[in-house]
Scaffold this active site. Sequence first.
Site, PDB file in Angstrom:
ATOM      1  N   LYS A 180     108.339  37.019  52.863  1.00  0.00           N
ATOM      2  CA  LYS A 180     108.393  38.082  52.759  1.00  0.00           C
ATOM      3  C   LYS A 180     109.915  38.316  52.438  1.00  0.00           C
ATOM      4  CE  LYS A 180     108.143  40.483  57.158  1.00  0.00           C
ATOM      5  NZ  LYS A 180     107.844  41.475  56.674  1.00  0.00           N
ATOM      6  N   HIS A 211      93.110  29.960  55.856  1.00  0.00           N
ATOM      7  CA  HIS A 211      92.657  30.775  54.766  1.00  0.00           C
ATOM      8  C   HIS A 211      92.011  29.544  53.616  1.00  0.00           C
ATOM      9  CE1 HIS A 211      95.874  32.988  56.820  1.00  0.00           C
ATOM     10  NE2 HIS A 211      95.308  33.581  56.376  1.00  0.00           N
TER      11      HIS A 211
END
Length: 760
Positions: free
Chosen positions: A111, A697
């Site tokens: 982020k 993932h």
Amino acid sequence: MKSSNLGYPRIGADREWKKALEAFWAGKLGEEELEQQLQELRLNHLRKQRDKGIDIIPVNDFSYYDHILDTATMFGIVPQRFSYNGGPVPLSVYYGIARGTKDAAASEMTKWFNTNYHYIVPELEGSVPVLTENKPLSAYREAKEKLGIEGKPVIVGPLTFLKLSKGYRQAEADVWLSRLLPLYEQILQELANEGVQWVQIDEPILTTKLSSADVNRLQTIYATFAASVPNLNIMLQTYFESAEQYKEVIGLPVQGIGLDFVHGKSGNLSSIKALGFPENKVLGAGVIDGRGIWKSSLREKLELLEELSGFVNPERIVVQSSCSLLHVPVSVAYETKLSSELKDALAFADEKLDEIVLLTKAASRNLHEIPEEFQENERAYQTFKFSKNRKRDDIQQAIAAIADQQLERKSPFVSRNTVQQNKWQLPIFPTTTIGSFPQSAEVRKARQLWRKNEWTQEQYDDFIRKQIDIWIQLQEEIGLDVLVHGEFERTDMVEFFGEKLAGFAFTQNGWVQSYGSRCVKPPIIYGDVAFLNEMTVEETKYAQSLTERPVKGMLTGPITIMNWSFVREDIPREQIAYQLAYALRQEVEALERAGIGMIQVDEPAVREGLPLKEEEQAEYLAWAVKAFRLATCTVQDTTQIHTHMCYCEFHDMIHSIEAMDADVISIETSRSHGELIHSFEVNTYTKGIGLGVYDIHSPRVPGVEEMTSMIERALHVLDPKLFWINPDCGLKTRGLQETVASLKNMVEATQIARSNHTES
Ligand code: GLN
Ligand code: ZN
């Protein structure tokens, strides 16, 4: 006064950027065509800013993926696992670093400060930085040659770049800096030779607390630039918060300093008042919110500029956005379905540019007089501010009444745990999943048909029920202990709830870039949030009716809904969180009444809202915990509350997690297994916990042994009696085959662990 902007969204009004990138990756667009399409978009954005009347227009803010990756590749910083032999980094390598190739894993992404934008983390290890191309210079030339715009090149500053990179030890920071600095100097010298007036050097890291070593580095960096490019104007740009080392920052030998007067307003204002602002510098006054979606009151902004002019000569003030407009959608003009009152209250990137220009003009004329042209702005702003459509007395009273309640479960965890064990009789190491199962093409198609009204509600409900049938049966066959209904009716875990609660609005085109080509369209919380009707009871009850085993109800938590939405600014975030929690509590209670005995309230985004300023973090965590407890505390002792968190660092917030008082938490760990295990060595966790035993993932099916060893490692530090076994996160992006195979292996690994840990 002059107007300026710090960056413009890349994605295009119709997400042309995303479409071009994805077509290129799919092999449907050649490299030249991609370049052509992106250039067209880039020039359009510049033209738009010029036509609106922005004086200082940013260039080099555009990217083929991410601006941090651009900076790294400009310096030839490419991880060794990609074959790269110097020179400008080819697009195939560039996208390889971002997305992985069949031979090499992608670089980590994380982020960008406290936004929902994610950048690619540069890996310095093993690289020898060289300047492969001067990207800011190319961008400057392009704007000048094609449009006659003399732009302001934007560059990520050396300190921020270094601090966000990994692959080096702290003791080597100065060595790396000494490798990078000459490259920056070369870039700046070439820009100066080209006749560039201003460059914007972004150092958002200056809003966080720096060590004295880093402050020294900061001083070295800017002293070096001042010596080698004395005739170039540097706007040292900070954003997202107030400058932490204000005194040192204003002492740097740069010509301009950009400060955020929206998100760092009180801090920056008090610094200016206490320490003044150097007479010979330009102040980049970030007064228009670059990351919020709301219209500003231009009247209030003019007053702010007037206040600033008490400390800075108005001729030396540049009116600008508080940060790059990358974080807001392109334009409100494309919205046709919002109420006019709400639409009038919004300002996306294009509208913010208009605000900057209008404000600059007014401020240049007269700082003490509110001009006529502000009238329309003020009317819309005030109408929305006091709109009855945003307020619900019942909700405000209910929240006020809760303010001093204890918000505790009926009994402490130890006693709840006993009654829950008696009730459920689960084996040691219960197995479960995180909530969603594969959203196949069939599921997505069904939803489309229903949304387009080609399917009736009954047809769609029928379809969803069939998916639930299939997956309840599959979960039983696989041998899982605690089942889920699969979330087939949800596209997005926030949107689904937002659409069913009062206080939310949805745009048609309010996309913002999250990472790479992935864009998100966050809901807007514009008014008091209220529970209207049951949201998940139907599907959960149906799933439970098909099996003897417990089915977990599945809700998105208050903090996650808030952090993944654009929120109103007229009440504190804390209040919004409580309103959401109060609405979710009603759903929790409805599930319980319907006989659902386990309820999971997901909070994957809890850590994302953590303030940048350390001194504000404890307060945020305190009310985040309170909101979770508000949503979950009224249930019976026998009702088991689960929560789930993923993909963030938890070591510094284990105490807050404990304080949420969920009976069971499942956490992602397979990517950061070692670190998390370590944090449980130093902090004990005394409630039910499931550490994800495989990474969802990747389509790879993990082996039994691999998972057994993960389980064993965790059991060194966690109590076997409280240990659960589950994948890392929801399985919605996976295929059916691999999901079933992986879960079967997980159950087999569990059986092995059970036989190892049960005394005969
Ligand atoms: N229950 C959600 C799911 O399984 C959780 C998603 C998440 O953590 N992001 O999809
Ligand atoms: Zn998750």
